[in-house]
Scaffold this active site. Structure first.
Site, PDB file in Angstrom:
ATOM      1  CB  THR A   1      -4.510  -9.682  11.042  1.00  0.00           C
ATOM      2  OG1 THR A   1      -4.424  -8.288  11.377  1.00  0.00           O
ATOM      3  CG2 THR A   1      -4.662 -10.494  12.317  1.00  0.00           C
ATOM      4  CB  ALA A   2      -4.552 -13.963   7.654  1.00  0.00           C
ATOM      5  CB  THR A   3       0.428 -12.438   6.208  1.00  0.00           C
ATOM      6  OG1 THR A   3      -0.556 -12.282   5.220  1.00  0.00           O
ATOM      7  CG2 THR A   3       1.712 -12.931   5.591  1.00  0.00           C
TER       8      THR A   3
ATOM      9  CB  CYS B   1      -2.412   0.182   8.044  1.00  0.00           C
ATOM     10  SG  CYS B   1      -0.997   1.252   8.335  1.00  0.00           S
TER      11      CYS B   1
ATOM     12  CD  GLU C   1       3.856  -1.972  13.632  1.00  0.00           C
ATOM     13  OE1 GLU C   1       2.661  -1.624  13.739  1.00  0.00           O
ATOM     14  OE2 GLU C   1       4.678  -1.859  14.544  1.00  0.00           O
TER      15      GLU C   1
ATOM     16  CD  GLU D   1       7.425  -0.988  11.899  1.00  0.00           C
ATOM     17  OE1 GLU D   1       6.737  -0.144  11.302  1.00  0.00           O
ATOM     18  OE2 GLU D   1       7.911  -1.990  11.338  1.00  0.00           O
TER      19      GLU D   1
ATOM     20  CG  ASN E   1      -0.343  -0.040   2.507  1.00  0.00           C
ATOM     21  OD1 ASN E   1       0.715  -0.635   2.682  1.00  0.00           O
ATOM     22  ND2 ASN E   1      -0.941   0.614   3.466  1.00  0.00           N
TER      23      ASN E   1
HETATM   24  P1  NDP Z   1       0.031  -9.384   3.100  1.00  0.00           P
HETATM   25  O1  NDP Z   1       0.011  -9.874   4.482  1.00  0.00           O
HETATM   26  O2  NDP Z   1      -0.654 -10.149   2.057  1.00  0.00           O
HETATM   27  O3  NDP Z   1       1.522  -9.200   2.588  1.00  0.00           O
HETATM   28  C1  NDP Z   1       2.479  -8.426   3.259  1.00  0.00           C
HETATM   29  C2  NDP Z   1       3.855  -8.897   2.864  1.00  0.00           C
HETATM   30  O4  NDP Z   1       4.050 -10.224   3.351  1.00  0.00           O
HETATM   31  C3  NDP Z   1       4.064  -8.978   1.360  1.00  0.00           C
HETATM   32  O5  NDP Z   1       5.397  -8.687   1.047  1.00  0.00           O
HETATM   33  C4  NDP Z   1       3.749 -10.431   1.080  1.00  0.00           C
HETATM   34  O6  NDP Z   1       4.318 -10.892  -0.105  1.00  0.00           O
HETATM   35  C5  NDP Z   1       4.399 -11.087   2.288  1.00  0.00           C
HETATM   36  N1  NDP Z   1       3.906 -12.419   2.588  1.00  0.00           N
HETATM   37  C6  NDP Z   1       2.746 -13.002   2.223  1.00  0.00           C
HETATM   38  N2  NDP Z   1       2.680 -14.270   2.708  1.00  0.00           N
HETATM   39  C7  NDP Z   1       3.830 -14.475   3.396  1.00  0.00           C
HETATM   40  C8  NDP Z   1       4.355 -15.584   4.121  1.00  0.00           C
HETATM   41  N3  NDP Z   1       3.693 -16.725   4.253  1.00  0.00           N
HETATM   42  N4  NDP Z   1       5.558 -15.447   4.706  1.00  0.00           N
HETATM   43  C9  NDP Z   1       6.245 -14.295   4.607  1.00  0.00           C
HETATM   44  N5  NDP Z   1       5.811 -13.213   3.902  1.00  0.00           N
HETATM   45  C10 NDP Z   1       4.608 -13.307   3.325  1.00  0.00           C
HETATM   46  O7  NDP Z   1      -0.524  -7.902   3.175  1.00  0.00           O
HETATM   47  P2  NDP Z   1      -0.809  -6.916   1.980  1.00  0.00           P
HETATM   48  O8  NDP Z   1       0.421  -6.758   1.151  1.00  0.00           O
HETATM   49  O9  NDP Z   1      -2.075  -7.335   1.329  1.00  0.00           O
HETATM   50  O10 NDP Z   1      -1.006  -5.532   2.741  1.00  0.00           O
HETATM   51  C11 NDP Z   1      -2.223  -5.099   3.256  1.00  0.00           C
HETATM   52  C12 NDP Z   1      -2.287  -5.332   4.740  1.00  0.00           C
HETATM   53  O11 NDP Z   1      -1.208  -4.673   5.385  1.00  0.00           O
HETATM   54  C13 NDP Z   1      -3.531  -4.765   5.360  1.00  0.00           C
HETATM   55  O12 NDP Z   1      -4.059  -5.701   6.262  1.00  0.00           O
HETATM   56  C14 NDP Z   1      -3.028  -3.553   6.117  1.00  0.00           C
HETATM   57  O13 NDP Z   1      -3.816  -3.184   7.208  1.00  0.00           O
HETATM   58  C15 NDP Z   1      -1.684  -3.989   6.535  1.00  0.00           C
HETATM   59  N6  NDP Z   1      -0.838  -2.853   6.847  1.00  0.00           N
HETATM   60  C16 NDP Z   1      -0.518  -2.602   8.153  1.00  0.00           C
HETATM   61  C17 NDP Z   1       0.236  -1.495   8.490  1.00  0.00           C
HETATM   62  C18 NDP Z   1       0.618  -1.219   9.902  1.00  0.00           C
HETATM   63  O14 NDP Z   1       1.520  -0.424  10.110  1.00  0.00           O
HETATM   64  N7  NDP Z   1       0.004  -1.838  10.881  1.00  0.00           N
HETATM   65  C19 NDP Z   1       0.682  -0.548   7.451  1.00  0.00           C
HETATM   66  C20 NDP Z   1       0.299  -0.926   6.130  1.00  0.00           C
HETATM   67  C21 NDP Z   1      -0.440  -2.032   5.840  1.00  0.00           C
HETATM   68  P3  NDP Z   1       3.413 -10.931  -1.438  1.00  0.00           P
HETATM   69  O15 NDP Z   1       2.869  -9.566  -1.642  1.00  0.00           O
HETATM   70  O16 NDP Z   1       4.418 -11.296  -2.428  1.00  0.00           O
HETATM   71  O17 NDP Z   1       2.356 -11.951  -1.186  1.00  0.00           O
END
Ligand code: NDP
Length: 481
Positions: free
Chosen positions: A228-230, A282, A248, A461, A150
């Protein structure tokens, strides 16, 4: 077609298996470059490079590391427009947003941690007549930084900068959906004089290369931002290996608007806090609670303003909203709009896909959407949608709005609007959130702790919190007599 590379040991490399997958331009729906589909073999190269670089980098003085990181910051700044254009194209965000927020923030992230490390002192605790404790903080070794799509470069550098400043070697993975600016960062690293192997950038799928980074025994800490699931999956994998974890995660942030607010300020800021970056921040407020006395007036003014928002292709300087990041994400957001209708919600504006003229006719655009009439505990109001969709609800009392605001599993951020100082403090104190803005939204001081509670994450952070996370403390006691 352009093929992106991995940045390993100071050089751009093709993935070992020479496998790639498509990167889509969300503004047109067309494939515009190819992404390395990296796996363990690429990770092994990065680990070997990081292992040999660690003694060099960790033994450099903080001043030397600081100078290199300042050059990172200057390097991005010099190529600002190139980064801005790349970020906007890769993510679909309006170019003005990339120019005013994303890339300047990547510049500040490096500058901030390059200077913060110079002030990061060890602590000492004197025990009268007994002895003295002093606590040293050493870099951890090899750390993994995994970031979402994002705010691509903004969040990527928010992790990498403190990790490097503290003396660690980094294996970093951007989201597969937005890999472009992270890949460009390798050029900046080389130009800044970063020793080879200190920063390694691996492209590929989260489920493959992301998971491999998390599982690798030589990666001692994981800083992750994403869903959150990841986060849950990562915690399950990394915890038995006793890795340090900073997570985060998602949010479902409330915006609370009391009768006695500064109406115009609350209105203008709520437009931004609801729909900036197509609602894909987020920290965006997706549940708007307005007190009864101004509810109708606020709702009508809000809808009127949103009806004037321009949804357009990212390069259009007039665009308020650009494209949604991917087709899959757009479909997810649309499915939540459908759910809201099934739950009895009234769509007051938006609710539909927007089709622009060619060449953007296959792009992923959604109208900013306001939904009314849903109870606070329905799925639409409990689950993260992460798109240009907000609900608006009326409340009467502080107790009522606090119960609704705190009712989700998340606890990231909130905005509270009131001119009553005592009420502002009282409400802020009772919100189960890591971050509360009073009469403001997204005002960021990089020194402050950043992060959420409950399912929004673990750890903080920013400022010293980040430098503490990326170091190991050792307490040494010396007897005085
Ligand atoms: P994801 O959890 O899908 O992905 C985040 C990162 O993790 C990506 O680089 C993704 O790679 C990687 N990833 C996915 N699966 C795995 C795994 N099994 N092991 C290790 N890495 C993995 O999130 P999104 O990219 O869809 O981002 C949106 C989410 O992020 C929203 O829920 C949002 O709220 C949250 N967010 C939270 C913030 C905070 O500061 N709290 C700030 C910004 C966003 P790939 O893309 O290649 O699948």
């Amino acid at each position: 077609m352009e093929k992106l590379s991995n940045y390993i040991n100071g050089a751009y490399l093709a993935p070992v298996d020479l496998k790639y997958f498509d990167n889509f331009d969300p503004s047109t729906g067309e494939v515009y470059c190819l992404i390395p589909d990296s796996d363990e073999q690429d990770l092994d190269l990065a680990i070997t490079a990081a292992e040999s670089a660690f003694p060099i980098w960790s033994s450099m003085s903080a001043e030397e590391r600081s100078k290199i990181l300042i050059r990172f910051s200057e390097g991005i700044e010099k190529r600002m427009e190139e980064f801005v254009a790349a970020e906007s194209k890769d993510n679909g965000k309006p170019i003005t947003l990339a120019r005013h927020v994303d890339i300047p923030r990547a510049v500040s992230n490096f500058h901030f941690f390059a200077t913060a490390i110079l002030h990061f002192a060890s602590e000492s605790h004197y025990m009268e007549g007994v002895g003295i404790n002093y606590t040293t903080r050493k870099p951890i070794g090899i750390v993994g930084c995994i970031s979402p799509w994002n705010l691509p470069l903004y969040l990527f550098t928010w992790k990498i900068a403190p990790a490097l400043a503290a003396g660690n070697c980094v294996i970093a993975k951007p989201s597969e959906i937005t890999p472009y600016t992270a890949t460009l960062l390798g050029e900046i690293a080389t130009e800044a004089g970063l020793p080879a192997g200190v920063l390694n950038i691996l492209n590929g799928k989260g489920s493959q290369i992301g998971d491999a980074i998390v599982r690798h025994p030589k990666v001692k800490a994981i800083s992750f931002t994403g869903g959150t699931a990841t986060g849950e999956h990562i915690a399950r994998t990394a915890a038995p290996m006793f890795k340090k974890l900073s997570l985060e995660l998602g949010g479902k942030n409330p915006t609370i608007i009391f009768d006695d607010c500064d109406f115009e300020d609350a209105l203008t800021t709520t437009v931004r806090s609801s729909f900036a970056n197509q609602g894909q921040i987020c920290l965006c407020g997706s549940r708007i609670f307005v007190q009864k006395g101004i509810y109708e007036k606020f709702k009508n003014a809000f809808i009127e303003k949103i009806n004037k928002s321009i949804v357009s292709y990212p390069q259009d300087p007039k665009a308020h909203l650009g494209a949604i990041v991917s087709e899959q994400h757009m479909e997810k957001v649309l499915s939540y709009i459908q759910l809201a209708k099934e739950e009895g919600g009234q769509i007051r504006t938006g609710g539909n896909r927007v089709f622009l003229p060619a060449p953007h006719d296959k792009g992923y655009y959604l109208a900013p959407t306001i939904i009314e009439g849903l109870p606070y505990d329905c799925r639409t109001n409990q689950e993260e949608i992460f798109g240009p969709v907000v609900t608006i609800s009326v409340f009467e009392t502080e107790e009522e709005v606090l119960a609704a605001a705190n009712s989700t599993k998340y606890g990231l951020a909130s905005s509270v609007w009131t001119t009553n100082l005592k009420k502002a403090h009282r409400v802020a104190d009772q919100l189960d959130m890591g971050i509360v803005w009073i009469n403001a939204w997204l005002v960021r001081d990089l020194r402050t702790p950043f992060g959420g509670v409950k399912a929004s994450g673990v750890g903080r952070e920013g400022g010293w919190e980040a430098l503490r996370f990326f170091t190991e403390a050792k307490n040494i006691f010396v007897k005085v007599d």
